[in-house]
Design a protein around this motif. Structure first.
Motif, PDB file in Angstrom:
ATOM      1  N   UNK A   1      32.414  27.299  11.114  1.00 48.79           N
ATOM      2  CA  UNK A   1      33.505  26.762  11.914  1.00 48.79           C
ATOM      3  C   UNK A   1      34.370  27.881  12.485  1.00 48.79           C
ATOM      4  N   UNK A   2      34.335  29.052  11.874  1.00 55.58           N
ATOM      5  CA  UNK A   2      35.176  30.148  12.348  1.00 55.58           C
ATOM      6  C   UNK A   2      34.563  30.797  13.578  1.00 55.58           C
ATOM      7  N   UNK A   3      35.435  31.110  14.507  1.00 56.20           N
ATOM      8  CA  UNK A   3      35.018  31.712  15.768  1.00 56.20           C
ATOM      9  C   UNK A   3      34.486  33.124  15.516  1.00 56.20           C
ATOM     10  N   UNK A   4      33.469  33.504  16.285  1.00 49.52           N
ATOM     11  CA  UNK A   4      32.897  34.837  16.143  1.00 49.52           C
ATOM     12  C   UNK A   4      32.580  35.404  17.521  1.00 49.52           C
ATOM     13  N   UNK A   5      32.324  36.691  17.582  1.00 49.69           N
ATOM     14  CA  UNK A   5      32.037  37.365  18.844  1.00 49.69           C
ATOM     15  C   UNK A   5      30.950  36.604  19.601  1.00 49.69           C
ATOM     16  N   UNK A   6      31.213  36.373  20.888  1.00 52.54           N
ATOM     17  CA  UNK A   6      30.274  35.641  21.733  1.00 52.54           C
ATOM     18  C   UNK A   6      30.610  34.168  21.876  1.00 52.54           C
TER      19      UNK A   6
ATOM     20  N   UNK B   1      43.443  35.590   8.590  1.00 52.61           N
ATOM     21  CA  UNK B   1      43.737  35.836   7.179  1.00 52.61           C
ATOM     22  C   UNK B   1      45.016  36.632   6.987  1.00 52.61           C
ATOM     23  N   UNK B   2      45.514  37.211   8.065  1.00 48.95           N
ATOM     24  CA  UNK B   2      46.738  37.996   8.017  1.00 48.95           C
ATOM     25  C   UNK B   2      47.359  38.042   9.397  1.00 48.95           C
ATOM     26  N   UNK B   3      48.622  38.404   9.450  1.00 45.20           N
ATOM     27  CA  UNK B   3      49.330  38.488  10.726  1.00 45.20           C
ATOM     28  C   UNK B   3      49.848  39.899  10.931  1.00 45.20           C
ATOM     29  N   UNK B   4      49.890  40.370  12.165  1.00 46.79           N
ATOM     30  CA  UNK B   4      49.363  39.709  13.350  1.00 46.79           C
ATOM     31  C   UNK B   4      47.839  39.809  13.410  1.00 46.79           C
ATOM     32  N   UNK B   5      47.220  38.881  14.117  1.00 45.35           N
ATOM     33  CA  UNK B   5      45.782  38.890  14.378  1.00 45.35           C
ATOM     34  C   UNK B   5      45.590  38.527  15.834  1.00 45.35           C
ATOM     35  N   UNK B   6      44.680  39.225  16.507  1.00 46.81           N
ATOM     36  CA  UNK B   6      44.468  38.930  17.920  1.00 46.81           C
ATOM     37  C   UNK B   6      42.984  38.883  18.251  1.00 46.81           C
ATOM     38  N   UNK B   7      42.688  38.127  19.303  1.00 46.12           N
ATOM     39  CA  UNK B   7      41.315  37.848  19.715  1.00 46.12           C
ATOM     40  C   UNK B   7      41.244  37.982  21.229  1.00 46.12           C
ATOM     41  N   UNK B   8      40.327  38.835  21.705  1.00 50.07           N
ATOM     42  CA  UNK B   8      40.208  39.097  23.133  1.00 50.07           C
ATOM     43  C   UNK B   8      39.012  38.356  23.712  1.00 50.07           C
ATOM     44  N   UNK B   9      39.282  37.584  24.779  1.00 47.57           N
ATOM     45  CA  UNK B   9      38.250  36.840  25.493  1.00 47.57           C
ATOM     46  C   UNK B   9      38.112  37.430  26.887  1.00 47.57           C
ATOM     47  N   UNK B  10      36.864  37.565  27.358  1.00 46.41           N
ATOM     48  CA  UNK B  10      36.651  38.086  28.706  1.00 46.41           C
ATOM     49  C   UNK B  10      36.848  36.973  29.737  1.00 46.41           C
ATOM     50  N   UNK B  11      36.668  37.302  31.012  1.00 48.45           N
ATOM     51  CA  UNK B  11      36.933  36.321  32.078  1.00 48.45           C
ATOM     52  C   UNK B  11      36.003  35.111  32.013  1.00 48.45           C
ATOM     53  N   UNK B  12      34.842  35.255  31.380  1.00 46.06           N
ATOM     54  CA  UNK B  12      33.939  34.104  31.242  1.00 46.06           C
ATOM     55  C   UNK B  12      34.344  33.217  30.066  1.00 46.06           C
ATOM     56  N   UNK B  13      35.363  33.663  29.309  1.00 51.31           N
ATOM     57  CA  UNK B  13      35.842  32.866  28.182  1.00 51.31           C
ATOM     58  C   UNK B  13      35.125  33.145  26.878  1.00 51.31           C
ATOM     59  N   UNK B  14      34.411  34.250  26.786  1.00 49.49           N
ATOM     60  CA  UNK B  14      33.687  34.606  25.559  1.00 49.49           C
ATOM     61  C   UNK B  14      34.493  35.605  24.733  1.00 49.49           C
ATOM     62  N   UNK B  15      34.500  35.405  23.412  1.00 47.75           N
ATOM     63  CA  UNK B  15      35.186  36.334  22.509  1.00 47.75           C
ATOM     64  C   UNK B  15      34.444  37.670  22.513  1.00 47.75           C
ATOM     65  N   UNK B  16      35.168  38.742  22.836  1.00 47.60           N
ATOM     66  CA  UNK B  16      34.553  40.066  22.921  1.00 47.60           C
ATOM     67  C   UNK B  16      35.097  41.050  21.892  1.00 47.60           C
ATOM     68  N   UNK B  17      36.264  40.772  21.310  1.00 43.35           N
ATOM     69  CA  UNK B  17      36.830  41.696  20.319  1.00 43.35           C
ATOM     70  C   UNK B  17      37.883  40.995  19.470  1.00 43.35           C
TER      71      UNK B  17
END
Length: 156
Positions: A19-24, A126-142
């Motif tokens: 259920x957890x989001x992952x790269x891609x 699991x901790x703060x701060x936490x950030x997630x980068x999505x590219x222009x296509x909406x895919x998680x990249x980092x």
């Protein structure tokens, strides 16, 4: 009975891990209220480079990170870039006060159940701060990208 409990535990752990989001993975279609109490979907930001930033008003490192994110956002918002803050605050008044004090001009959403919040569980925060980068296509990249990594995707 013991075997049933073990099997159910394994199935639950596998379901939770999946259920957890992952790269891609795609920008999730999660809807939360913003600081104006208007419902916003994360998916609506697709088409831009999006940094989803989990934070809370009570989190000292988050408040320090805000001091760096604000000028970075101001310098790059015209480059098809968006930061979306998601607060795990349980106290809405303290969240609103922190937005104002930190001068956060980018979209702010709240999932007011702390680390039990649906978005925190979905993203695996699991901790703060936490950030997630999505590219222009909406895919998680980092996950927890540096400014340099964000700039790499802004130049693409």
């Amino acid at each position: 009975m013991k075997k049933i409990v073990i099997i159910l535990s394994i199935v639950f752990n596998l379901a939770t891990a999946n259920a957890q989001i992952k790269t891609g993975d795609a920008l999730p279609n999660v809807q939360l209220n913003n600081d104006k109490d208007v419902a916003v979907t994360l998916e609506s930001f697709k088409g831009k480079v999006v940094l989803v930033d989990f934070w809370a008003s009570w989190c000292g490192p988050c408040r320090q990170a805000n001091k760096k994110l604000v000028p970075f956002y101001n310098a790059h918002k015209i480059e098809n870039f968006e930061i979306v803050g998601i607060s795990l605050d349980t106290n809405k008044a303290k969240w609103i006060a922190a937005i104002e004090k930190d001068k956060l001009a980018y979209p702010q959403l709240i999932d007011a159940k702390g680390f039990d919040a649906k978005t925190a569980l979905l993203f695996g925060v699991e901790g703060l701060p936490s950030s997630y980068l999505f590219d222009v296509s909406g895919k998680l990249v980092a996950t927890n990208p540096t400014e340099e990594i964000i700039l790499t995707f802004l130049k693409k």
